[in-house]
Design a protein around this motif. Sequence first.
Motif, PDB file in Angstrom:
ATOM      1  N   PHE A 248       0.820  -1.198   0.000  1.00 47.79           N
ATOM      2  CA  PHE A 248       0.000   0.000   0.000  1.00 47.79           C
ATOM      3  C   PHE A 248       0.866   1.265   0.000  1.00 47.79           C
ATOM      4  O   PHE A 248       0.557   2.242  -0.679  1.00 47.79           O
ATOM      5  CB  PHE A 248      -0.943   0.019   1.208  1.00 47.79           C
ATOM      6  N   THR A 249       1.969   1.235   0.753  1.00 49.92           N
ATOM      7  CA  THR A 249       2.866   2.397   0.797  1.00 49.92           C
ATOM      8  C   THR A 249       3.548   2.615  -0.539  1.00 49.92           C
ATOM      9  O   THR A 249       3.658   3.750  -1.013  1.00 49.92           O
ATOM     10  CB  THR A 249       3.910   2.219   1.912  1.00 49.92           C
ATOM     11  N   VAL A 250       4.002   1.551  -1.168  1.00 52.91           N
ATOM     12  CA  VAL A 250       4.658   1.678  -2.475  1.00 52.91           C
ATOM     13  C   VAL A 250       3.672   2.190  -3.522  1.00 52.91           C
ATOM     14  O   VAL A 250       4.025   3.022  -4.375  1.00 52.91           O
ATOM     15  CB  VAL A 250       5.282   0.332  -2.892  1.00 52.91           C
ATOM     16  N   ALA A 251       2.436   1.734  -3.468  1.00 52.94           N
ATOM     17  CA  ALA A 251       1.432   2.207  -4.427  1.00 52.94           C
ATOM     18  C   ALA A 251       1.158   3.696  -4.242  1.00 52.94           C
ATOM     19  O   ALA A 251       1.036   4.436  -5.225  1.00 52.94           O
ATOM     20  CB  ALA A 251       0.140   1.411  -4.264  1.00 52.94           C
ATOM     21  N   ALA A 252       1.087   4.145  -2.996  1.00 49.40           N
ATOM     22  CA  ALA A 252       0.846   5.569  -2.745  1.00 49.40           C
ATOM     23  C   ALA A 252       2.058   6.410  -3.137  1.00 49.40           C
ATOM     24  O   ALA A 252       1.912   7.495  -3.699  1.00 49.40           O
ATOM     25  CB  ALA A 252       0.502   5.792  -1.278  1.00 49.40           C
ATOM     26  N   LEU A 253       3.247   5.908  -2.862  1.00 50.47           N
ATOM     27  CA  LEU A 253       4.459   6.663  -3.221  1.00 50.47           C
ATOM     28  C   LEU A 253       4.694   6.691  -4.722  1.00 50.47           C
ATOM     29  O   LEU A 253       5.153   7.696  -5.267  1.00 50.47           O
ATOM     30  CB  LEU A 253       5.682   6.058  -2.523  1.00 50.47           C
ATOM     31  N   ALA A 254       4.396   5.601  -5.395  1.00 49.04           N
ATOM     32  CA  ALA A 254       4.656   5.529  -6.839  1.00 49.04           C
ATOM     33  C   ALA A 254       3.833   6.535  -7.622  1.00 49.04           C
ATOM     34  O   ALA A 254       4.261   6.988  -8.686  1.00 49.04           O
ATOM     35  CB  ALA A 254       4.378   4.118  -7.341  1.00 49.04           C
ATOM     36  N   THR A 255       2.678   6.887  -7.113  1.00 46.33           N
ATOM     37  CA  THR A 255       1.860   7.852  -7.832  1.00 46.33           C
ATOM     38  C   THR A 255       2.007   9.273  -7.315  1.00 46.33           C
ATOM     39  O   THR A 255       1.622  10.213  -8.005  1.00 46.33           O
ATOM     40  CB  THR A 255       0.376   7.450  -7.765  1.00 46.33           C
ATOM     41  N   SER A 256       2.564   9.451  -6.122  1.00 41.57           N
ATOM     42  CA  SER A 256       2.708  10.812  -5.595  1.00 41.57           C
ATOM     43  C   SER A 256       4.088  11.406  -5.818  1.00 41.57           C
ATOM     44  O   SER A 256       4.224  12.623  -5.889  1.00 41.57           O
ATOM     45  CB  SER A 256       2.376  10.840  -4.103  1.00 41.57           C
TER      46      SER A 256
END
Length: 132
Positions: free
Chosen positions: A107-115
């Motif tokens: 979940f953290t990687v998904a949020a960071l990858a788009t932000s």
Amino acid sequence: MQMYSARPGGRTYYPVLRRLSLGASVAVVLVAAAVLAAGLALGVGVRVGWLAVGAYTALCALAGVLSRPQAAPLTAFSAWLFFNGFTEHRYAELGWSGAEAGHLALFTVAALATSVPAAWPRRRVRLRVLKI
């Protein structure tokens, strides 16, 4: 009198985007995760599986598009709370096992990858002073 012209038409030009603050990002994710948990429980009846993990990962990625990179760990943790409490376990029981670290990291990687791409440095605007 000085006039300037800017040419933003390149591949490396990233326009400045308005992003949600840290508190607003967490509030949006908490509400969206609650709606997603209710939708998964009532509509599809899914508890744990690739559909639930994918839905919460997509939620975190969407939250990353709307929020700043500093908010990514907290938005991922907020989504994980609802995933663990209502989707994986029932009746808001939180539990920690070996797989939970993987879910939280996903979940953290998904949020960071788009932000993070929105936080990259902008290309310098070329100025040309015109004398009138």
